[in-house]
Design a protein around this motif. Structure first.
Motif, PDB file in Angstrom:
ATOM      1  N   ALA A  39      77.586-115.023   8.179  1.00 39.84           N
ATOM      2  CA  ALA A  39      78.818-115.095   7.392  1.00 39.84           C
ATOM      3  C   ALA A  39      78.510-115.234   5.904  1.00 39.84           C
ATOM      4  CB  ALA A  39      79.672-116.273   7.866  1.00 39.84           C
ATOM      5  N   ILE A  40      77.500-116.015   5.567  1.00 41.22           N
ATOM      6  CA  ILE A  40      77.116-116.202   4.167  1.00 41.22           C
ATOM      7  C   ILE A  40      76.685-114.869   3.556  1.00 41.22           C
ATOM      8  CG2 ILE A  40      75.364-117.230   2.655  1.00 41.22           C
ATOM      9  CD1 ILE A  40      75.423-119.686   4.573  1.00 41.22           C
ATOM     10  N   LEU A  41      75.866-114.150   4.278  1.00 39.61           N
ATOM     11  CA  LEU A  41      75.342-112.900   3.737  1.00 39.61           C
ATOM     12  C   LEU A  41      76.400-111.797   3.705  1.00 39.61           C
ATOM     13  CD1 LEU A  41      71.775-112.897   5.340  1.00 39.61           C
ATOM     14  CD2 LEU A  41      72.529-113.839   3.151  1.00 39.61           C
ATOM     15  N   GLU A  42      77.361-111.872   4.606  1.00 37.95           N
ATOM     16  CA  GLU A  42      78.475-110.921   4.564  1.00 37.95           C
ATOM     17  C   GLU A  42      79.401-111.231   3.395  1.00 37.95           C
ATOM     18  OE1 GLU A  42      78.874-109.946   9.365  1.00 37.95           O
ATOM     19  OE2 GLU A  42      80.195-111.405   8.409  1.00 37.95           O
ATOM     20  N   GLU A  43      79.603-112.499   3.128  1.00 39.72           N
ATOM     21  CA  GLU A  43      80.492-112.892   2.047  1.00 39.72           C
ATOM     22  C   GLU A  43      79.862-112.620   0.680  1.00 39.72           C
ATOM     23  OE1 GLU A  43      84.020-114.442   0.368  1.00 39.72           O
ATOM     24  OE2 GLU A  43      83.518-113.763   2.391  1.00 39.72           O
ATOM     25  N   TRP A  44      78.567-112.835   0.575  1.00 41.07           N
ATOM     26  CA  TRP A  44      77.859-112.629  -0.681  1.00 41.07           C
ATOM     27  C   TRP A  44      76.659-111.715  -0.445  1.00 41.07           C
ATOM     28  CZ3 TRP A  44      78.905-118.014   0.572  1.00 41.07           C
ATOM     29  CH2 TRP A  44      80.066-118.489  -0.058  1.00 41.07           C
ATOM     30  N   PRO A  45      76.884-110.407  -0.376  1.00 45.10           N
ATOM     31  CA  PRO A  45      75.804-109.457  -0.052  1.00 45.10           C
ATOM     32  C   PRO A  45      74.610-109.567  -0.992  1.00 45.10           C
ATOM     33  CG  PRO A  45      77.943-108.363  -0.007  1.00 45.10           C
ATOM     34  CD  PRO A  45      78.172-109.720  -0.581  1.00 45.10           C
ATOM     35  N   GLU A  46      74.850-110.027  -2.206  1.00 47.80           N
ATOM     36  CA  GLU A  46      73.733-110.129  -3.148  1.00 47.80           C
ATOM     37  C   GLU A  46      72.693-111.154  -2.700  1.00 47.80           C
ATOM     38  OE1 GLU A  46      77.063-112.823  -4.735  1.00 47.80           O
ATOM     39  OE2 GLU A  46      76.834-110.906  -3.662  1.00 47.80           O
ATOM     40  N   LEU A  47      73.066-112.016  -1.763  1.00 53.13           N
ATOM     41  CA  LEU A  47      72.115-112.991  -1.236  1.00 53.13           C
ATOM     42  C   LEU A  47      71.341-112.455  -0.036  1.00 53.13           C
ATOM     43  CD1 LEU A  47      74.245-116.288  -1.297  1.00 53.13           C
ATOM     44  CD2 LEU A  47      72.694-115.410  -3.043  1.00 53.13           C
ATOM     45  N   ALA A  48      71.669-111.258   0.409  1.00 53.33           N
ATOM     46  CA  ALA A  48      71.101-110.746   1.662  1.00 53.33           C
ATOM     47  C   ALA A  48      69.670-110.270   1.526  1.00 53.33           C
ATOM     48  CB  ALA A  48      71.966-109.610   2.202  1.00 53.33           C
ATOM     49  N   GLU A  49      69.224-109.958   0.316  1.00 48.45           N
ATOM     50  CA  GLU A  49      67.866-109.450   0.143  1.00 48.45           C
ATOM     51  C   GLU A  49      66.858-110.522   0.513  1.00 48.45           C
ATOM     52  OE1 GLU A  49      64.954-107.679  -3.370  1.00 48.45           O
ATOM     53  OE2 GLU A  49      67.095-107.926  -3.725  1.00 48.45           O
ATOM     54  N   GLU A  50      65.934-110.160   1.373  1.00 49.56           N
ATOM     55  CA  GLU A  50      64.914-111.112   1.817  1.00 49.56           C
ATOM     56  C   GLU A  50      64.062-111.562   0.636  1.00 49.56           C
ATOM     57  OE1 GLU A  50      63.589-111.725   5.222  1.00 49.56           O
ATOM     58  OE2 GLU A  50      65.084-110.633   6.371  1.00 49.56           O
ATOM     59  N   GLN A  51      63.719-112.849   0.638  1.00 49.83           N
ATOM     60  CA  GLN A  51      62.860-113.394  -0.401  1.00 49.83           C
ATOM     61  C   GLN A  51      61.426-113.432   0.120  1.00 49.83           C
ATOM     62  OE1 GLN A  51      64.336-114.890  -3.651  1.00 49.83           O
ATOM     63  NE2 GLN A  51      65.397-113.126  -2.814  1.00 49.83           N
ATOM     64  N   GLY A  52      60.488-113.050  -0.676  1.00 49.34           N
ATOM     65  CA  GLY A  52      59.098-113.078  -0.227  1.00 49.34           C
ATOM     66  C   GLY A  52      58.186-112.566  -1.311  1.00 49.34           C
ATOM     67  N   PRO A  53      56.888-112.582  -1.063  1.00 52.46           N
ATOM     68  CA  PRO A  53      55.944-112.137  -2.094  1.00 52.46           C
ATOM     69  C   PRO A  53      56.122-110.653  -2.406  1.00 52.46           C
ATOM     70  CG  PRO A  53      54.847-112.433   0.014  1.00 52.46           C
ATOM     71  CD  PRO A  53      56.214-112.986   0.182  1.00 52.46           C
ATOM     72  N   ALA A  54      56.001-110.293  -3.652  1.00 51.57           N
ATOM     73  CA  ALA A  54      56.099-108.901  -4.095  1.00 51.57           C
ATOM     74  C   ALA A  54      54.896-108.594  -4.969  1.00 51.57           C
ATOM     75  CB  ALA A  54      57.387-108.688  -4.882  1.00 51.57           C
ATOM     76  N   PRO A  55      54.508-107.324  -5.074  1.00 57.70           N
ATOM     77  CA  PRO A  55      53.367-106.970  -5.926  1.00 57.70           C
ATOM     78  C   PRO A  55      53.598-107.457  -7.349  1.00 57.70           C
ATOM     79  CG  PRO A  55      54.077-105.092  -4.600  1.00 57.70           C
ATOM     80  CD  PRO A  55      55.114-106.154  -4.438  1.00 57.70           C
ATOM     81  N   ALA A  56      52.580-108.039  -7.925  1.00 56.14           N
ATOM     82  CA  ALA A  56      52.695-108.570  -9.281  1.00 56.14           C
ATOM     83  C   ALA A  56      52.766-107.431 -10.276  1.00 56.14           C
ATOM     84  CB  ALA A  56      51.501-109.463  -9.587  1.00 56.14           C
TER      85      ALA A  56
END
Length: 547
Positions: A39-56
């Motif tokens: 429900a949180i991610l449906e209400e605020w789609p901008e929060l749906a992107e998974e958080q994790g390490p990304a190339p520097a």
């Protein structure tokens, strides 16, 4: 109709499913936590992107970034267990999650304890067996960096006011109002709100007055609770979303729901499928609406227009001699009959084709006191509103003794208090324990006492029959229409009910359907609405419904 459940009914349905072996409590808790995150991610789609390490990126492009951050406040029961699941799932998505437990971990219910331990594998849970605001590990300077606050402290399980926990309650309030950038989510209901009444179970309403329990999103499971729709509930819940936890598909849950059927409150929806293959105006009924004297006919004309637009075959305005010319200049499709005193009314009632009556709008208290008893003696379907109710404020029992099962009373709060002073007094009392006495309880008790359908008006209109059937017509959330609070709108509602009674609807169905259409007309028209617009908007609403 959509079912609304009390906290006890929800527990009964869950316990029946668990006892049958079809599902475990731990599975239901996991589904609830998943539903909240969904429900949180449906209400605020901008929060749906998974958080994790990304190339520097190259050094000259590097910017300081942080993981999304959530604060999850967990209580000592299964609502807290749902919170631990939410915390774990957000952590798995790469969120930085701080979890606070108000309660002793060793005293958590078994399923909540399992999820507490699962969360501890990921990170710390700051537990306070006895809450001390001085030890609350929260840095005020960091509040601007929180993306999400989840209230999983009490939910639907609270049955007592917050006493020693008031400091915690205040802290929740600070977090939910002063953390400007954070989304605010409650699991089930905001902590401190009674699931059955929508009333706050706290020792003082001071925090409520400051809006410190207001959330943007509340996530309920299986069904909405009554408290989501009445009293303070909608204001504090924000938007309510219902997530399935798989109970609809379980035979034991369906059986438990059937056992509770007579006690379940329903969210009103229209039923307008009645169509006659061959019909004429009299097969759609003939309604009579009595007006007041000269200069006081507007309310009755509004009611009459509503009755005609909603489908009554004929609608007659019964007016005293002093108002005949005034009304004659104002009506076309409506019919006019002279009604002077009891004798004149009795003569008009001699037309047996008149099958629905409406008394009260703009009628005048004295005229109502004279004519209401005669109307009730006629045993026609009858709506009593406004002056017809006020006329018996000094002796409500005299009115109740004359009412019959084809009547509908439509009081607003003041009229309800005059007819049912003891019930209204109980409804106004600050709740000392839960489940608190609710508007649903009050309306059911009033209907039983009156022996007929009672429609208790308001943005949380409650409709009850003497046999205990009850529904809520809620003008909240996506159906909020504050512009409906305009002079004469209640008169139109009385007319809608009268017109449906004339068409042959039973009193409960007529009241439910009229109340629902009343709000739909307001939503269709929008801001700027005045009472005259409501009947004229009905055709557009009907077209949308395919009627």
């Amino acid at each position: 109709m959509t079912e609304l459940l009390t906290a006890a009914q929800m527990r009964a349905i869950e316990q029946a499913a668990i006892a049958s072996g079809e599902v475990t409590g731990l599975e239901l808790m996991e589904r609830a936590g998943c539903g909240v995150v969904e429900a949180i991610l449906e209400e605020w789609p901008e929060l749906a992107e998974e958080q994790g390490p990304a190339p520097a990126p190259p050094g000259y492009l590097q910017q300081e970034e942080r993981a999304r951050r959530a604060v999850v406040l967990c209580g000592p029961g299964n609502n807290g267990g749902d919170g631990f699941v939410v915390a774990r799932l957000l952590h798995e998505r790469g969120w930085e999650v701080e979890v606070f437990l108000y309660g002793d971990p060793d005293k958590l219910p078994p399923d909540a304890r399992v999820n507490y331990e699962r969360r501890r594998v990921q990170g710390e849970v700051q537990a306070y067996a006895k809450f001390d605001p001085e030890n609350w590990n929260w840095q005020t300077g960091e509040v601007g960096e929180v993306d999400l606050i989840v209230d999983a402290v009490f939910g639907t399980g609270l049955v007592r006011p917050l006493g020693s926990e008031m400091c915690l309650h205040e802290k929740i309030g600070v977090l939910t109002t002063e953390v400007v950038n954070a989304r605010r989510v409650a699991i089930d209901l905001p902590s401190g709100l009674c699931a059955d009444s929508g009333k706050p179970l706290i020792d003082t309403r001071e925090q409520i007055g400051r809006g410190k329990l207001e959330f943007e999103l509340s996530v309920s499971f299986h069904r909405e609770k009554v408290g989501h729709r009445v009293s303070d509930g909608p204001a504090f819940c924000g938007k309510t979303v219902v997530k399935s936890i798989g109970l609809d598909d379980l035979p034991s849950s369906r059986a438990a729901t059937r056992e509770l059927a007579s006690e379940i409150v329903r969210l009103a929806r229209p039923r307008l499928s009645d169509k006659a293959a061959e019909s004429h105006k009299y097969t759609h009924g003939h309604a009579l609406i009595l007006s007041g004297g000269s200069g006081k006919t507007g309310a009755a004309r509004l009611a009459a227009r509503g009755a005609l637009r909603i489908g009554a075959g004929l609608v007659t305005l019964g007016v005293p001699p002093s108002a005949q010319q005034e009304v004659a200049c104002q009506v076309t499709a409506l019919m006019l009959a002279r009604v002077e005193g009891a004798d004149g009314f009795a003569a008009v009632l001699g037309d047996t084709r008149l099958n629905a009556l409406c008394l009260g709008p703009g009628m005048g208290v004295e005229r109502a006191r004279d004519l209401v008893p005669l109307a009730l003696t006629a045993k026609r379907a009858t709506v009593l509103d406004a002056d017809a109710l006020t006329a018996f404020a000094d002796d409500p029992a005299a009115l109740f003794a004359q009412l019959h099962e084809a009547c509908v009373l439509t009081p607003h709060g003041g009229e309800f208090a005059r007819l049912f002073p003891d019930i209204a007094k109980r409804l106004r009392e600050e709740p000392k324990s839960g489940p608190a006495y609710s508007k649903v309880d009050a309306t059911r008790e009033a209907a039983k006492r009156a022996g007929c359908v009672v429609l208790f008006k308001g943005p949380d209109t409650v409709i009850a029959a003497p046999d205990g059937r009850c529904s809520v017509n809620s003008a909240h959330y996506e159906r909020s229409a504050p512009w409906l609070a305009t002079a004469g709108s209640g008169d139109v509602l009385a007319g809608f009910i009268t017109g449906l009674l004339a068409r042959g609807y039973d009193p409960m169905r007529a009241a439910e359907t009229a109340a629902w259409l009343h709000v739909e007309c307001a939503l269709e028209f929008g801001p700027g609405l005045i009472a005259e617009d409501l009947p004229e908007t009905l055709p557009a609403v009907f077209r949308k419904l395919g009627v």
